[in-house]
Every structure is written in C-alpha cells, then in structure tokens.
Write a protein that holds these residues in place. Structure first.
Motif, PDB file in Angstrom:
ATOM      1  N   ALA A   1       0.635  -1.464  -0.055  1.00  0.00           N
ATOM      2  CA  ALA A   1       0.065  -0.062   0.092  1.00  0.00           C
ATOM      3  C   ALA A   1       0.866   1.306   0.063  1.00  0.00           C
ATOM      4  O   ALA A   1      -0.135   2.455  -0.514  1.00  0.00           O
ATOM      5  CB  ALA A   1      -1.187  -0.105   1.159  1.00  0.00           C
ATOM      6  N   ARG A   2       1.281   1.132   0.697  1.00  0.00           N
ATOM      7  CA  ARG A   2       2.865   2.494   1.113  1.00  0.00           C
ATOM      8  C   ARG A   2       3.624   2.739  -0.454  1.00  0.00           C
ATOM      9  O   ARG A   2       4.715   3.522  -0.804  1.00  0.00           O
ATOM     10  CB  ARG A   2       3.984   2.608   1.859  1.00  0.00           C
ATOM     11  N   CYS A   3       3.698   1.416  -1.716  1.00  0.00           N
ATOM     12  CA  CYS A   3       4.449   1.318  -2.403  1.00  0.00           C
ATOM     13  C   CYS A   3       3.601   2.261  -3.873  1.00  0.00           C
ATOM     14  O   CYS A   3       3.675   2.257  -5.326  1.00  0.00           O
ATOM     15  CB  CYS A   3       4.581   0.472  -3.526  1.00  0.00           C
ATOM     16  N   GLU A   4       2.275   2.542  -3.385  1.00  0.00           N
ATOM     17  CA  GLU A   4       0.666   3.079  -4.529  1.00  0.00           C
ATOM     18  C   GLU A   4       1.875   4.033  -5.681  1.00  0.00           C
ATOM     19  O   GLU A   4       2.580   5.087  -5.040  1.00  0.00           O
ATOM     20  CB  GLU A   4      -0.367   3.504  -4.313  1.00  0.00           C
TER      21      GLU A   4
ATOM     22  N   HIS B   1      14.322   1.727  -0.652  1.00  0.00           N
ATOM     23  CA  HIS B   1      15.224   3.169  -1.042  1.00  0.00           C
ATOM     24  C   HIS B   1      13.516   4.481  -0.939  1.00  0.00           C
ATOM     25  O   HIS B   1      13.796   5.245  -1.112  1.00  0.00           O
ATOM     26  CB  HIS B   1      15.736   3.520  -2.146  1.00  0.00           C
ATOM     27  N   HIS B   2      12.627   3.810  -2.312  1.00  0.00           N
ATOM     28  CA  HIS B   2      11.524   4.213  -1.652  1.00  0.00           C
ATOM     29  C   HIS B   2      10.829   4.661  -0.197  1.00  0.00           C
ATOM     30  O   HIS B   2       9.838   5.667  -0.508  1.00  0.00           O
ATOM     31  CB  HIS B   2      10.352   3.498  -2.347  1.00  0.00           C
ATOM     32  N   PHE B   3      10.716   3.755   0.380  1.00  0.00           N
ATOM     33  CA  PHE B   3      10.743   4.423   2.025  1.00  0.00           C
ATOM     34  C   PHE B   3      11.533   5.539   2.538  1.00  0.00           C
ATOM     35  O   PHE B   3      11.759   5.528   3.466  1.00  0.00           O
ATOM     36  CB  PHE B   3      10.416   2.739   2.663  1.00  0.00           C
ATOM     37  N   GLY B   4      12.669   5.899   1.725  1.00  0.00           N
ATOM     38  CA  GLY B   4      13.876   6.930   2.550  1.00  0.00           C
ATOM     39  C   GLY B   4      14.986   6.014   3.361  1.00  0.00           C
ATOM     40  O   GLY B   4      15.631   7.253   3.406  1.00  0.00           O
ATOM     41  N   LEU B   5      15.337   4.848   2.806  1.00  0.00           N
ATOM     42  CA  LEU B   5      16.531   4.165   3.537  1.00  0.00           C
ATOM     43  C   LEU B   5      16.976   4.123   2.798  1.00  0.00           C
ATOM     44  O   LEU B   5      17.298   3.956   1.826  1.00  0.00           O
ATOM     45  CB  LEU B   5      16.115   2.828   4.246  1.00  0.00           C
ATOM     46  N   SER B   6      18.802   4.449   3.083  1.00  0.00           N
ATOM     47  CA  SER B   6      19.672   4.269   2.998  1.00  0.00           C
ATOM     48  C   SER B   6      20.108   3.420   2.122  1.00  0.00           C
ATOM     49  O   SER B   6      19.720   1.830   3.623  1.00  0.00           O
ATOM     50  CB  SER B   6      20.667   5.431   3.141  1.00  0.00           C
TER      51      SER B   6
END
Length: 136
Positions: free
Chosen positions: A32-35, A117-122
């Motif tokens: 859902a967070r990848c919409e 990376h989409h979630f903001g993780l390095s």
C-alpha cells in the motif's frame, strides 16, 4: 536429451513477471505504501544512469530506485516524474549465475532493496536491517 539442453535465459517479460509476483507476495501494508511506484525491467542501465551511479561496467547495477523517497516527499511537485524502480535483467542473470540462490529470490531481494529506497532508507540503513535480521 537432457532437460538442460532446452534451457534458455529468461527474457524481459519473464523477469518482469518474477518482479510482479514478488511484489504481490509482500504484505499488504508494505504494498500500500508503494502505490504509484512503477516497476520496469531493462536489459542494462543506460549510460547516463551508469555515469550518475559511478558504475565501472554495465553489470555493476542490479536495480535502481528513481524518485523522491516517502520520507523526503512532502508536497508533490508539478511535473515531477513518478517514483519508479528499474531491475536490470543482464546484471541480475550474471549475478545469479555466480551465486547460489534462486532467480526468484534474487529478484525479490533487489526489488525489496529498491522499495527500501522508496521508503527513504539508505544502503547503510538496509545493510543494518539485513544484518539484524540475519542474527535473529
């Protein structure tokens, strides 16, 4: 005749199907967070991407997230390209041939890494998470 005699490398559509199957198997809250995130499969990264990423060869990059991570997104800017993930077939196949894991597992791993990376993780964040998961 051996079954191996008829084997061939998966094409772009087959790698894309593996990626979509891997995505569909992720938990709903994760998906859902990848919409709106598009998943593309290409044989290789283009020259601009290779230069941007500091790659020495076209086999150095298995996947790539392009866009603005959720942690950095804020307001959507007009004209901004949608977030997208690229998986690169030939580097994936090369890596797969040299390691002991299934192609499906490799595609899943790279896809989840790029979603990270989409979630903001390095990359460092994800390495720590993977190390912690391996300890558990």
């Amino acid at each position: 005749m051996s079954d191996l005699a008829s084997l061939r490398a998966p094409d772009l559509a087959e790698i894309e199907a593996l990626a979509h199957d891997a995505f569909a198997a992720l938990p709903e809250a994760f998906r859902a967070r990848c919409e709106g995130v598009a998943i593309h499969v290409e044989d290789f990264p283009d020259e601009e991407t290779l230069d941007d990423m500091g790659c020495e060869t076209e086999f150095d990059l298995l996947g790539l997230f392009r866009g603005v991570g959720l942690a950095q997104s804020g307001e959507v800017e007009s004209g901004r390209m949608p977030n997208a993930i690229w998986l690169y077939r030939r580097p994936l196949l090369d890596y797969w041939a040299e390691h002991d894991e299934t192609l499906g597992d490799l595609v899943t791993h790279v896809l989840v890494h790029e979603i990270g990376h989409h979630f903001g993780l390095s990359d460092d964040d994800m390495a720590r998470i993977e190390a912690a998961a391996g300890e558990g």
